[in-house]
Scaffold this active site. Sequence first.
Site, short mmCIF file in Angstrom:
data_model
loop_
_atom_site.label_atom_id
_atom_site.label_comp_id
_atom_site.label_asym_id
_atom_site.label_seq_id
_atom_site.Cartn_x
_atom_site.Cartn_y
_atom_site.Cartn_z
CD GLU A 91 38.79 16.55 14.89
OE1 GLU A 91 39.12 16.69 16.07
OE2 GLU A 91 39.59 16.22 14.00
CG ASP A 100 39.68 16.03 10.78
OD1 ASP A 100 40.65 16.41 11.47
OD2 ASP A 100 38.75 15.33 11.24
CB SER A 141 42.46 16.18 15.88
OG SER A 141 41.41 15.56 16.53
#
Length: 587
Positions: free
Chosen positions: A293, A297, A502
């Site tokens: 994650e 990002d 995400s």
Amino acid sequence: MHISKLLLLFPAFLASISDAHPLAPYRTFEALPSIPQGWEELSNQAVDPSTPISLRIHLAQQNVPQFEKALIDMSTPGHPSYGQHMNQAQIDDILRPHEDTSAAVKNWLESKGFGNDLSFKNDWVVVSTTIGKAESLLQTRYKVFRNSKTGKNVIRTLSYSVPRNLHSSVMLIQPTTLFGSTRAMKSTILKVEDPSVLKSTSLSKVKSEGINAACQSSITPECLADLYKYKGYKPTLTKNKLGVNGFLEQYAQNDDLSKFLKKYIPDAKNVTFTCTPINGGKCTQHPREDFTEANLDIQYTVGASNPIPNIYYSTAGRPPAVDLDPNTNEPYLEWLEFMLDLSDEEMPQTITTSYGDDEHTVPQSYAIKVCNMIGQLGARGVSVLFSSGDSGPGDDCTSKDGKKRFVPNFPATCPFVTSVGGTVGVQPEKAVSFSSGGFSNYFSRPDYQNSAVGGYLSSQTDATTFKDYYNASGRAFPDISAQGSRFHVFVGGFDQLVSGTSASSPAFAAVISLVNNDRIARGQKPLGFLNPWLYTTATEKKGIVDITSGTSRGCSGSIPGAGWKATTGWDPVTGLGTPDFSILKDL
Ligand SMILES: *[C@@H]1O[C@H](CO)[C@@H](O)[C@H](O)[C@H]1NC(C)=O
Ligand SMILES: *[C@@H]1O[C@H](CO)[C@@H](O)[C@H](O)[C@H]1NC(C)=O
């Protein structure tokens, strides 16, 4: 004679008790109807009453409707106060609890013997105490609950009480009823794949759009730059910054970023990010671990926005608590308090977050508080984006009373968040099936989306077909969308394909950061809270491109055909659509 005199006096005596501290009777302040889904009580496991706990008591603020109106006004193009953001002192002055409110709560706590354990700050008090004393203060009983998925235990309660006369003074007391999971909004459908699944795709350009055909099956930074029309745009450095929010012990890795840049954006191969730890969070560099994650990002925000400085905010607090520490479950409040304390110089103008929870698993008082603080960031001139979630209309679609209902995600449903859904493909760009969207049961529909959402509800067959499963008066989400499927991301040194909203939130946030940078470079104010602008000027001037095909899917068969179709105009899969930077930058 004697008796009747007493009887006459008695009611007056009672009235004076109930108006004063601390003798007013207790009433239930908040109660969950049942244990939240996914948790079970461990009735044979006792809670040690000497366990330390920091109770946070948030006081009722003043002027909340006035503050919210001011926020909408300063965010609405054409309004005389457009762009007139506030500093934190101005916001605090408007919202500060009335002195009678603070005094009443202080009196209560002092009368219960907590006079030496209090620390006051703006609109909240921390009481440093033990579980045993907290139980007597709140007339409750803490218990041990186990998360059936993770097997981790946590100390919480299903209901607590405060004196009746303080109900209007107290807004929220935690940790009590907040179980929460703060899931990373990572796709549960596509998971992480090895790039070898990709069939060898033609590298020829699609002439009409100038987009590489390979973008049809997997996404690189170049695909996004072509598709959202910021290719070749070089930001000049200003005070503008881009913030990336991380929880759950996810740490963005410099080593992976550097490999990613070297492969996909060689011009930027030396660019890095800074990491700010919050509440004991860490900035661990351990390139061989699976920080999917965080790497996703940061690679896509840095990838699109360099050389704009990127800051990774690493907030500790991994729910559920591993060690039965009752205090480790409030990452959002910790994070928001930290952010609101930043000076105007330190504050990033755009922030992206890829975490969320099923709305009904978050106590409403907590959701309202978190949403109010996100609104304060908006009033400071910050654009706050959250991914909408990866469960389409909902995961298993059972509400807490056992009825079949679509399940919205929080904070995506907060009206002061810009919620980002997902798309896939480039010819055409379509809704991706996991993109979450729908309608809040906690927040009513804000005026800025009345026309777009009202239009959808009155004209689309899905709105009728599924009318028993959603709340038509609720805040509708997502607001906008961006690519969410098969992003090339370096994780642990290897190129992987990652899917989920995400990916969509950082992709959209990077475009907004470029717009903010351009505005600041021209001496204008940053965009701040985006939604009133997105639903009017940005859409009317085609700075947002409508996505009109594709359908979301969800509910694991419990509601037949469950899913929303993307349509002309706003829809609960792709919102208003995807960005066109070449237009947005000049609005
Ligand atoms: C990256 O840094 C190295 C060493 O400082 C330098 O030689 C090189 O020119 C830099 N490359 C770019 C693209 O900025
Ligand atoms: C529907 O949403 C409204 C807020 O818009 C809320 O007051 C109401 O309780 C919700 N209904 C249900 C069944 O959750």
